[in-house]
Design an enzyme around this catalytic site. Structure first.
Site, PDB file in Angstrom:
ATOM      1  CG  ASN A 130      -0.450   0.040   2.752  1.00  0.00           C
ATOM      2  OD1 ASN A 130       0.814  -0.568   2.653  1.00  0.00           O
ATOM      3  ND2 ASN A 130      -1.198   0.446   3.674  1.00  0.00           N
ATOM      4  CB  SER A 206      -3.700  -9.290   6.399  1.00  0.00           C
ATOM      5  OG  SER A 206      -2.900 -10.505   6.168  1.00  0.00           O
ATOM      6  CD  GLU A 227       3.727  -1.230  13.266  1.00  0.00           C
ATOM      7  OE1 GLU A 227       2.580  -0.806  13.362  1.00  0.00           O
ATOM      8  OE2 GLU A 227       4.782  -0.743  13.896  1.00  0.00           O
ATOM      9  CG  LEU A 228      -0.296  -7.425  12.484  1.00  0.00           C
ATOM     10  CD1 LEU A 228      -1.032  -8.626  13.081  1.00  0.00           C
ATOM     11  CD2 LEU A 228       0.366  -7.881  11.142  1.00  0.00           C
ATOM     12  CB  CYS A 261      -2.643   0.279   8.654  1.00  0.00           C
ATOM     13  SG  CYS A 261      -1.177   1.388   8.623  1.00  0.00           S
TER      14      CYS A 261
HETATM   15  P1  NDP Z   1      -1.327  -9.473   3.250  1.00  0.00           P
HETATM   16  O1  NDP Z   1      -0.931  -9.623   4.638  1.00  0.00           O
HETATM   17  O2  NDP Z   1      -1.520 -10.473   2.494  1.00  0.00           O
HETATM   18  O3  NDP Z   1       0.565  -9.189   2.556  1.00  0.00           O
HETATM   19  C1  NDP Z   1       1.215  -8.284   3.114  1.00  0.00           C
HETATM   20  C2  NDP Z   1       2.740  -9.133   3.261  1.00  0.00           C
HETATM   21  O4  NDP Z   1       2.722 -10.764   3.946  1.00  0.00           O
HETATM   22  C3  NDP Z   1       3.013  -9.478   1.864  1.00  0.00           C
HETATM   23  O5  NDP Z   1       4.504  -9.534   1.685  1.00  0.00           O
HETATM   24  C4  NDP Z   1       2.646 -10.819   1.730  1.00  0.00           C
HETATM   25  O6  NDP Z   1       3.220 -11.500   0.485  1.00  0.00           O
HETATM   26  C5  NDP Z   1       3.042 -11.404   3.104  1.00  0.00           C
HETATM   27  N1  NDP Z   1       2.356 -12.577   3.342  1.00  0.00           N
HETATM   28  C6  NDP Z   1       0.996 -12.926   3.080  1.00  0.00           C
HETATM   29  N2  NDP Z   1       0.712 -14.047   3.452  1.00  0.00           N
HETATM   30  C7  NDP Z   1       1.718 -14.501   4.207  1.00  0.00           C
HETATM   31  C8  NDP Z   1       1.858 -15.828   4.959  1.00  0.00           C
HETATM   32  N3  NDP Z   1       1.152 -16.681   5.332  1.00  0.00           N
HETATM   33  N4  NDP Z   1       3.296 -15.902   5.455  1.00  0.00           N
HETATM   34  C9  NDP Z   1       4.172 -15.170   5.377  1.00  0.00           C
HETATM   35  N5  NDP Z   1       3.883 -13.914   4.589  1.00  0.00           N
HETATM   36  C10 NDP Z   1       2.838 -13.684   4.234  1.00  0.00           C
HETATM   37  O7  NDP Z   1      -1.671  -8.047   3.400  1.00  0.00           O
HETATM   38  P2  NDP Z   1      -2.622  -7.395   2.293  1.00  0.00           P
HETATM   39  O8  NDP Z   1      -1.961  -7.523   0.962  1.00  0.00           O
HETATM   40  O9  NDP Z   1      -4.124  -8.068   2.516  1.00  0.00           O
HETATM   41  O10 NDP Z   1      -2.616  -5.990   2.817  1.00  0.00           O
HETATM   42  C11 NDP Z   1      -3.410  -5.235   3.537  1.00  0.00           C
HETATM   43  C12 NDP Z   1      -3.392  -5.572   5.137  1.00  0.00           C
HETATM   44  O11 NDP Z   1      -2.370  -5.031   5.701  1.00  0.00           O
HETATM   45  C13 NDP Z   1      -4.425  -5.021   5.718  1.00  0.00           C
HETATM   46  O12 NDP Z   1      -5.207  -5.686   6.514  1.00  0.00           O
HETATM   47  C14 NDP Z   1      -3.745  -3.873   6.287  1.00  0.00           C
HETATM   48  O13 NDP Z   1      -4.618  -3.131   7.481  1.00  0.00           O
HETATM   49  C15 NDP Z   1      -2.564  -4.269   6.667  1.00  0.00           C
HETATM   50  N6  NDP Z   1      -1.591  -3.299   6.942  1.00  0.00           N
HETATM   51  C16 NDP Z   1      -1.062  -2.713   7.807  1.00  0.00           C
HETATM   52  C17 NDP Z   1      -0.313  -1.498   8.042  1.00  0.00           C
HETATM   53  C18 NDP Z   1       0.289  -1.203   9.344  1.00  0.00           C
HETATM   54  O14 NDP Z   1       1.208  -0.433   9.520  1.00  0.00           O
HETATM   55  N7  NDP Z   1      -0.174  -1.693  10.280  1.00  0.00           N
HETATM   56  C19 NDP Z   1       0.148  -0.937   7.009  1.00  0.00           C
HETATM   57  C20 NDP Z   1      -0.474  -1.483   5.656  1.00  0.00           C
HETATM   58  C21 NDP Z   1      -1.353  -2.798   5.859  1.00  0.00           C
HETATM   59  P3  NDP Z   1       2.494 -11.846  -0.852  1.00  0.00           P
HETATM   60  O15 NDP Z   1       2.120 -10.398  -1.529  1.00  0.00           O
HETATM   61  O16 NDP Z   1       3.360 -12.661  -1.694  1.00  0.00           O
HETATM   62  O17 NDP Z   1       1.117 -12.764  -0.460  1.00  0.00           O
END
Ligand code: NDP
Length: 453
Positions: A130, A206, A227-228, A261
């Protein structure tokens, strides 16, 4: 094999081959080799590099912003602002890092002790799409200052940004191995966390991904920063400047097409000013300039992918099924790309599960409340605790919000945004640990205490 997909057009771009196990091994070995040297560098060497990276962000800002726009659809003006913020973070740690790492002395009953901040080792960062540069930079800048080295598993949808982040360190003259990009699928992450050479992991993403990473880190007894997600309250009380609050609420909810987020996702408005707030807020949401993200005047582009857009559309439908009123928006135009108009939900029943979910897209949930206690109760009635924004000119209300909103951050009479100078992070299911400021620098360091006579 991550392939770029332009969410504004649906067109495919370059493909970035995934690393095989042998290539991952080479990168891990390189990170340890570089750490052995980088950990012994003096602060001047580290700050010099941070300044050179900042200069690279300034010099390459247009090119880098264009990659962001192409890969995840951010309007170019906002992508340029992201590059400027990255530059600021490198300068912040260059100017302030050495003082943050100064040893501290304690007088003991007998003798004294001195605590030193020492480097920790190679740290893995799992990052989202994002803010594809900013999210990584807030890990990368303190990593370099700390004397650590970093490995990046970026989101599959932003492989060009990931490659550019590794390259910018090399362009600035940083050593090979200081910051390496791993083009890998998420299925490889747990194995890398388990590797003895990796000392810690940070993830922004996420809840699901956070759980998987925390599980692997916990099993392997490694430190983790999470940071979720969040569903931040944006509270408006009668004493506030309603016009300013309502205008800012539009930006707070729709920045980055609602995919931040710390977006203000739930507008919690006192009944005495509800109508006045809604008149301005709804007008702002309806008239936001949606269009081609490469156009300088665009305020909202597409969502990051058609999949992400469809998820939001489904959530919106569930909200209506659960009794909420869709006041406006949520339309999907009949054209290629991940487009959607912003939406407003009102009259959300107290027991509707959707009220406690996060909309990671351009949908505002608006709640009418009768007093301060109810505002705080609604604000806290979610599993998350990331940020919050409270609008009031009453000093005792400000104190209540600061004390009682369950969140890692509260902004008073302003929109919440991250800043290199200030700690950033959440509580509850939004995660734990802090990024940015001195806290972000110290997260992945060894506080070595030395006992002296
Ligand atoms: P994801 O959690 O799917 O992706 C984030 C990262 O995690 C990507 O690099 C992804 O890789 C990786 N990932 C996904 N699944 C796994 C796993 N099982 N094991 C290890 N790594 C994994 O998030 P989204 O793309 O859905 O992004 C949106 C979410 O992130 C929202 O819920 C939002 O609130 C949160 N977010 C939080 C922020 C904060 O600062 N707290 C900031 C921005 C977003 P790949 O793309 O290859 O799946």
């Amino acid at each position: 094999m991550p392939t770029q997909v332009n969410p504004a057009t649906g067109e495919e771009g370059d493909t970035f081959p995934a690393l095989n196990d042998d290539q991952i091994e080479v990168k891990l070995a390189k990170s340890v080799e570089t750490f052995r040297q980088w950990r012994n560098t003096d602060y001047q060497t580290r700050t010099d590099l941070l300044i050179k990276i900042a200069d690279q962000f300034a010099a390459q800002r247009t090119t880098l912003a264009a990659i962001v726009t192409k890969e995840m659809g951010k309007p170019v003006k906002q992508a340029l602002t992201e590059m400027d913020k990255c530059e600021k973070a490198f300068r912040f740690y260059a100017e302030n890092g050495p003082a943050m790492l100064a040893p501290t002395e304690q007088k003991l009953v007998s003798g004294r002790s001195v605590s030193h901040w020492l480097p920790y080792g190679p740290v893995l960062a799992v990052m989202p799409w994002n803010y594809p540069f900013w999210q990584v930079v807030r890990f990368m800048a303190p990593t370099i200052m700390a004397g650590n080295v970093g490995l990046l598993k970026h989101a599959s949808s932003t492989p060009g940004c990931a490659a550019a982040l590794e390259q910018i360190v090399l362009d600035a003259g940083g050593p090979e191995g200081l910051f390496q990009n791993l083009h890998i699928s998420s299925s490889k992450v747990a194995g890398i966390i388990a590797d003895d050479r990796i000392v810690a992991v940070t993830i922004t993403g996420s809840e699901f991904a956070g759980q998987k990473v925390a599980e692997a880190a916990g099993f392997n007894l490694k430190k983790v920063v999470l940071e979720l997600g969040g569903s931040d309250p944006f509270i408006v009380m009668p004493s506030a400047d309603i016009e300013k609050a309502a205008t800012t609420a539009v930006t707070a909810r729709l920045q980055n097409a609602g995919q931040s987020c710390v977006c203000g996702k739930r507008m919690i408005v006192h009944e005495d000013v509800y109508d006045a707030f809604m008149e301005i807020f709804a007008e702002g949401v309806k008239t936001i300039k949606i269009g081609d993200p490469t156009d300088e005047i665009t305020e909202m582009g597409p969502l990051s992918s058609e999949g992400a857009r469809d998820e939001i559309a489904e959530q919106l439908e569930q909200a209506v099924q659960q009794g909420a009123t869709k006041l406006y928006g949520g339309e999907i135009p009949d054209k290629p790309g991940a487009w959607m108009t912003p939406a407003i939900l009102t009259d959300i029943p107290d027991d509707a599960p959707i009220a406690r979910e996060e909309f990671f897209g351009p949908v505002a949930m608006v709640f009418k409340v009768k007093d301060l206690d109810e505002a705080i109760e609604v604000a806290n009635n979610i599993p998350f605790g990331l940020g919050s924004s409270a609008w009031t000119n009453d000093e005792s209300e400000k104190e209540r919000f600061i004390r009682d909103i369950e969140a890692g951050m509260t902004a008073i009479n302003q929109m919440l945004a991250s800043d290199p100078y200030a700690p950033f992070g959440g509580i509850k299911r939004s995660g734990h640990g802090r990024e940015l400021g001195s806290h972000g620098l110290h997260e992945f360091m060894n506080l070595k205490n030395v006992m002296l006579p």
